[in-house]
Design a protein around this motif. Structure first.
Motif, mmCIF file in Angstrom:
data_model
loop_
_atom_site.group_PDB
_atom_site.id
_atom_site.type_symbol
_atom_site.label_atom_id
_atom_site.label_comp_id
_atom_site.label_asym_id
_atom_site.label_seq_id
_atom_site.Cartn_x
_atom_site.Cartn_y
_atom_site.Cartn_z
ATOM 1 N N ASP A 244 -17.910 9.094 6.993
ATOM 2 C CA ASP A 244 -17.731 9.013 8.450
ATOM 3 C C ASP A 244 -16.257 8.970 8.822
ATOM 4 O O ASP A 244 -15.844 9.546 9.830
ATOM 5 C CB ASP A 244 -18.449 7.778 9.004
ATOM 6 N N ALA A 245 -15.466 8.261 7.993
ATOM 7 C CA ALA A 245 -14.034 8.168 8.270
ATOM 8 C C ALA A 245 -13.386 9.547 8.188
ATOM 9 O O ALA A 245 -12.524 9.897 8.998
ATOM 10 C CB ALA A 245 -13.364 7.209 7.284
ATOM 11 N N PHE A 246 -13.820 10.357 7.216
ATOM 12 C CA PHE A 246 -13.265 11.715 7.100
ATOM 13 C C PHE A 246 -13.698 12.575 8.283
ATOM 14 O O PHE A 246 -12.891 13.287 8.879
ATOM 15 C CB PHE A 246 -13.729 12.361 5.790
ATOM 16 N N GLN A 247 -14.998 12.487 8.634
ATOM 17 C CA GLN A 247 -15.493 13.304 9.736
ATOM 18 C C GLN A 247 -14.877 12.899 11.065
ATOM 19 O O GLN A 247 -14.720 13.723 11.969
ATOM 20 C CB GLN A 247 -17.021 13.192 9.811
ATOM 21 N N SER A 248 -14.514 11.616 11.204
ATOM 22 C CA SER A 248 -13.957 11.152 12.475
ATOM 23 C C SER A 248 -12.617 11.807 12.792
ATOM 24 O O SER A 248 -12.177 11.820 13.936
ATOM 25 C CB SER A 248 -13.793 9.626 12.458
ATOM 26 N N LEU A 249 -11.952 12.380 11.766
ATOM 27 C CA LEU A 249 -10.687 13.071 12.013
ATOM 28 C C LEU A 249 -10.892 14.255 12.945
ATOM 29 O O LEU A 249 -9.986 14.650 13.681
ATOM 30 C CB LEU A 249 -10.100 13.556 10.679
ATOM 31 N N TYR A 250 -12.099 14.826 12.913
ATOM 32 C CA TYR A 250 -12.378 16.008 13.717
ATOM 33 C C TYR A 250 -13.558 15.783 14.663
ATOM 34 O O TYR A 250 -14.136 16.740 15.177
ATOM 35 C CB TYR A 250 -12.661 17.203 12.798
ATOM 36 N N ALA A 251 -13.904 14.520 14.885
ATOM 37 C CA ALA A 251 -15.026 14.209 15.762
ATOM 38 C C ALA A 251 -14.642 14.400 17.219
ATOM 39 O O ALA A 251 -13.462 14.462 17.578
ATOM 40 C CB ALA A 251 -15.485 12.774 15.520
ATOM 41 N N ASP A 252 -15.662 14.493 18.058
ATOM 42 C CA ASP A 252 -15.412 14.608 19.496
ATOM 43 C C ASP A 252 -14.756 13.336 20.010
ATOM 44 O O ASP A 252 -15.027 12.241 19.505
ATOM 45 C CB ASP A 252 -16.729 14.820 20.240
ATOM 46 N N PRO A 253 -13.901 13.446 21.017
ATOM 47 C CA PRO A 253 -13.274 12.242 21.585
ATOM 48 C C PRO A 253 -14.319 11.358 22.253
ATOM 49 O O PRO A 253 -15.320 11.848 22.788
ATOM 50 C CB PRO A 253 -12.282 12.807 22.600
ATOM 51 N N VAL A 254 -14.066 10.053 22.217
ATOM 52 C CA VAL A 254 -14.955 9.097 22.875
ATOM 53 C C VAL A 254 -14.560 9.018 24.347
ATOM 54 O O VAL A 254 -13.393 8.803 24.672
ATOM 55 C CB VAL A 254 -14.857 7.708 22.217
ATOM 56 N N ILE A 255 -15.518 9.196 25.237
ATOM 57 C CA ILE A 255 -15.256 9.157 26.663
ATOM 58 C C ILE A 255 -15.240 7.705 27.144
ATOM 59 O O ILE A 255 -16.146 6.929 26.830
ATOM 60 C CB ILE A 255 -16.315 9.962 27.451
ATOM 61 N N LEU A 256 -14.212 7.337 27.883
ATOM 62 C CA LEU A 256 -14.094 5.973 28.391
ATOM 63 C C LEU A 256 -15.131 5.721 29.481
ATOM 64 O O LEU A 256 -15.598 6.651 30.152
ATOM 65 C CB LEU A 256 -12.693 5.753 28.978
ATOM 66 N N PRO A 257 -15.504 4.448 29.696
ATOM 67 C CA PRO A 257 -16.427 4.108 30.786
ATOM 68 C C PRO A 257 -15.848 4.542 32.140
ATOM 69 O O PRO A 257 -14.630 4.614 32.316
ATOM 70 C CB PRO A 257 -16.540 2.584 30.690
ATOM 71 N N LYS A 258 -16.722 4.826 33.072
ATOM 72 C CA LYS A 258 -16.306 5.327 34.383
ATOM 73 C C LYS A 258 -15.324 4.383 35.068
ATOM 74 O O LYS A 258 -14.343 4.810 35.683
ATOM 75 C CB LYS A 258 -17.531 5.541 35.275
ATOM 76 N N ALA A 259 -15.575 3.055 34.949
ATOM 77 C CA ALA A 259 -14.692 2.085 35.603
ATOM 78 C C ALA A 259 -13.267 2.185 35.071
ATOM 79 O O ALA A 259 -12.294 2.069 35.830
ATOM 80 C CB ALA A 259 -15.234 0.671 35.410
ATOM 81 N N MET A 260 -13.122 2.418 33.775
ATOM 82 C CA MET A 260 -11.785 2.548 33.193
ATOM 83 C C MET A 260 -11.157 3.883 33.580
ATOM 84 O O MET A 260 -9.951 3.963 33.864
ATOM 85 C CB MET A 260 -11.852 2.419 31.673
ATOM 86 N N GLY A 382 -14.740 21.099 9.307
ATOM 87 C CA GLY A 382 -15.910 20.244 9.441
ATOM 88 C C GLY A 382 -16.231 19.843 10.863
ATOM 89 O O GLY A 382 -17.263 19.223 11.106
ATOM 90 N N GLY A 383 -15.375 20.194 11.827
ATOM 91 C CA GLY A 383 -15.624 19.858 13.221
ATOM 92 C C GLY A 383 -15.877 21.116 14.041
ATOM 93 O O GLY A 383 -16.172 22.188 13.498
ATOM 94 N N ASP A 384 -15.772 20.987 15.349
ATOM 95 C CA ASP A 384 -16.032 22.100 16.250
ATOM 96 C C ASP A 384 -14.865 22.328 17.194
ATOM 97 O O ASP A 384 -14.213 21.381 17.630
ATOM 98 C CB ASP A 384 -17.270 21.826 17.126
ATOM 99 N N PHE A 385 -14.618 23.601 17.515
ATOM 100 C CA PHE A 385 -13.859 23.923 18.719
ATOM 101 C C PHE A 385 -14.837 23.740 19.873
ATOM 102 O O PHE A 385 -15.986 24.199 19.801
ATOM 103 C CB PHE A 385 -13.347 25.362 18.694
ATOM 104 N N VAL A 386 -14.400 23.095 20.950
ATOM 105 C CA VAL A 386 -15.292 22.797 22.069
ATOM 106 C C VAL A 386 -14.678 23.348 23.348
ATOM 107 O O VAL A 386 -13.514 23.080 23.654
ATOM 108 C CB VAL A 386 -15.540 21.279 22.208
ATOM 109 N N LEU A 387 -15.485 24.109 24.089
ATOM 110 C CA LEU A 387 -15.045 24.699 25.351
ATOM 111 C C LEU A 387 -15.995 24.268 26.461
ATOM 112 O O LEU A 387 -17.214 24.239 26.278
ATOM 113 C CB LEU A 387 -15.032 26.231 25.259
ATOM 114 N N ARG A 388 -15.414 23.927 27.620
ATOM 115 C CA ARG A 388 -16.218 23.591 28.795
ATOM 116 C C ARG A 388 -15.944 24.639 29.876
ATOM 117 O O ARG A 388 -14.802 25.055 30.067
ATOM 118 C CB ARG A 388 -15.865 22.198 29.306
ATOM 119 N N ALA A 389 -16.993 25.034 30.582
ATOM 120 C CA ALA A 389 -16.848 26.036 31.643
ATOM 121 C C ALA A 389 -16.589 25.364 32.979
ATOM 122 O O ALA A 389 -17.112 24.283 33.267
ATOM 123 C CB ALA A 389 -18.112 26.885 31.728
#
Length: 562
Positions: A244-260, A382-389
């Motif tokens: 998991d530690a290795f995969q976290s290098l390329y994992a998706d970012p964690v989204i902060l709570p709306k209040a933050m 081991g991760g993904d390129f991610v695109l949002r429209a």
């Protein structure tokens, strides 16, 4: 001035008093005591004459004009390096030195020594000491008033200790320090919020029940067997943690709570910190809050921060100004050619074709898929390129490699065949506690096969590694199939491609088919030919060198002497 060296009003001795008694004969013991006292005062006066007073607001620059140090107030200074984000410090005077603490980075502390000729001597960034001559006087800014909160005030008065104990402070304490305009506390607050969100996401995963042999009070309970099972589970947990530690290098970012997220723009506005504004913009972008991310970049570009990196990013995103920045959840994959409008991403283009096949430049081919309205393209790390429209069809980069990149459609195919869902299996940490990898693989444990393959590959023996990777690939584990491609590309093991194609022929939806279709075999074939040519040339050169040595050895002694 009186002969005894006292000031005109008979008060403290003046610093010129020694001159008036230098020629006087002191015979009385009282006069001798007085003389020694006067001499001590003279030495103190001489030392004081060399000590520097309070620092004056001014700018200092190195000879190459790459680094500027600016003392901007009685307690603050800035260090600006060409094309780099500026750093802001709180300093205290210690003799002729200024001990500076970075207000955004607890690990960045500098000592600046002032010389009598108006220069600053400093070894910035842990390097050798440099001279920074004074170049201009500055109008001093007023220092901000300390917070009325006792804890915040104590932190301001002893910043090093406050920073060193940062991780020991509660979230409530960090909130107090952040409100007191201490950006390092705000940054740690964001980090805590991100960690809490990640933990919450992990806690929502299904929890496993205790194994039957460990359920006390039930007929299946066995204390000895339970102990062995616990050891096995511990080993799996450790292995999974490393994976998991290795995969976290390329994992998706964690989204902060709306209040933050709602607070980020205000935090950048309230603090003079390039790091805090950059992190705020990053979190806003990851969450799809593009207008506010652009506002934060604009704020960080302006003075008093004046971050050149923020200015570059703001300029690169200028094409989005005035556009509809509302994210849109895609229902089908894009089709056609999309080119980057700026240079903020790793990939200059994406050319989407049939069945999700996507070409990135001339050499890279991959498979795109649609997940939760986002375009995902798996890469070789081991991760993904991610695109949002966006609502107008523009694609924006969301992963760490292409964040802030903007892609617009420029042509290409207008209708593409739907993508294929390939079957694949996750690599499980299935070796038993204390079990060697070979035994684990022999009984069907894919973790052991993975380890055995890696052992041979690290030794450069791709031929020996192939059977282990093939076993993984046959089981539907993507990384095993990908490593077979590496055996072909790096090790020249031609059987690797044949084995992949055989596995694919047996099941058209096997993950091996995805690997076969998205691998640039022609490029690898060309590289193999180049390696063969290079090897042949090296062998010929070695042979010629060997022949030359033989000829020299066969010459007569007198010729060799010549």
């Amino acid at each position: 001035m009186r002969e005894n060296g006292l000031g005109a009003e008979g008060g403290a001795p003046a610093c010129g008093g020694m001159e008036s008694v230098a020629g006087t004969r002191l015979v009385s013991p009282h006069r001798q005591v007085f003389y020694h006292l006067l001499a001590g005062i003279a030495i103190w006066c001489m030392a004081a004459g060399y000590a520097l007073g309070a620092p004056q607001c001014a700018s200092y620059q190195d000879g190459e004009e790459e680094i500027m140090i600016a003392i901007v107030s009685p307690s603050r200074l800035e260090i600006r390096t060409r094309n780099q984000p500026p750093r802001f410090y709180h300093y205290r005077q210690n003799g002729d030195s200024l001990e500076a603490v970075n207000l955004s980075n607890p690990y960045d502390r500098e000592t600046l020594r002032r010389s009598t000729d108006g220069e600053i001597l400093a070894g910035l960034y842990g390097g050798d000491s440099q001279r920074f001559p004074r170049v201009a006087s500055l109008v001093c800014q007023a220092d901000e008033a300390f917070s009325s909160d006792p804890e915040a005030r104590a932190c301001w008065e002893n910043l090093p200790d406050c920073q060193d104990t940062l991780r020991e402070k509660s979230v409530a304490q960090l909130e107090t320090l952040c409100d007191a305009r201490l950006p390092f506390a705000c940054l740690d607050l964001l980090k805590r919020s991100q960690e809490a969100s990640a933990e919450k996401s992990g806690a929502e995963e299904k929890k496993e029940e205790p194994p039957p042999v460990c359920r006390e009070g039930e007929a299946t309970y066995d204390e000895a067997a339970c102990g062995e099972r616990i050891q096995e589970l511990i080993g799996k947990a450790l292995a999974k943690g490393l994976a998991d530690a290795f995969q976290s290098l390329y994992a998706d970012p964690v989204i902060l709570p709306k209040a933050m997220l709602e607070r980020l723009s205000a935090l950048c506005q309230a603090n003079v910190s390039a790091e805090l504004c950059a992190k705020a913009a990053e979190h806003l972008w990851d969450a799809g809050e593009y207008p506010r991310a652009l506002e934060v970049f604009a704020r960080a570009c302006q003075m008093p921060i004046g971050d050149p990196e923020a200015c570059r990013r703001a300029g690169a995103l200028e094409s989005l100004s005035g556009a509809n920045l509302t994210p849109a959840a895609l229902e089908t994959l894009p089709c056609g050619h999309y080119a980057a409008l700026n240079e903020r991403g790793l990939m200059p283009e994406f050319d989407f074709g049939d069945r999700g096949k996507t070409r990135m430049g001339e050499l890279f081919l991959a498979r795109a898929r649609l997940e939760n309205g986002l375009v995902r393209i798996r890469h070789d790390k081991g991760g993904d390129f991610v695109l949002r429209a966006l609502s107008d069809g523009t694609l924006v980069g969301q992963d760490s490699w292409n964040r802030y990149a903007i892609y617009q459609r420029t042509g290409g195919e207008t209708r593409c065949a739907a993508p294929v869902a390939y079957r694949e299996t996750q690599l499980e940490m299935d070796c038993r506690a204390g079990e060697d990898m070979e035994s684990c693989c022999a009984r069907g444990g894919m973790q052991g096969c993975n380890g055995m393959g890696h052992q041979s590959a690290l030794q450069g023996d791709w031929q020996a590694a192939l059977p282990f990777y093939a076993k993984m690939c046959q089981a539907g584990i993507r990384s095993g199939c990908e490593n077979m491609v590496t055996a072909f590309a790096e090790g020249g093991v031609e059987k690797a491609r044949e084995t992949l194609e055989t596995i694919c022929a047996e099941d058209a939806q096997h993950v091996a088919c995805d690997i076969v279709e998205t691998t640039g075999w022609e490029l690898f074939d060309a590289l193999q030919e180049l390696r063969k040519i290079s090897q042949t040339l090296n062998e010929m050169l070695e042979l010629e060198e060997g022949d030359g040595e033989d000829v020299k050895t066969d010459l007569p002694d007198e010729e060799e002497e010549k």
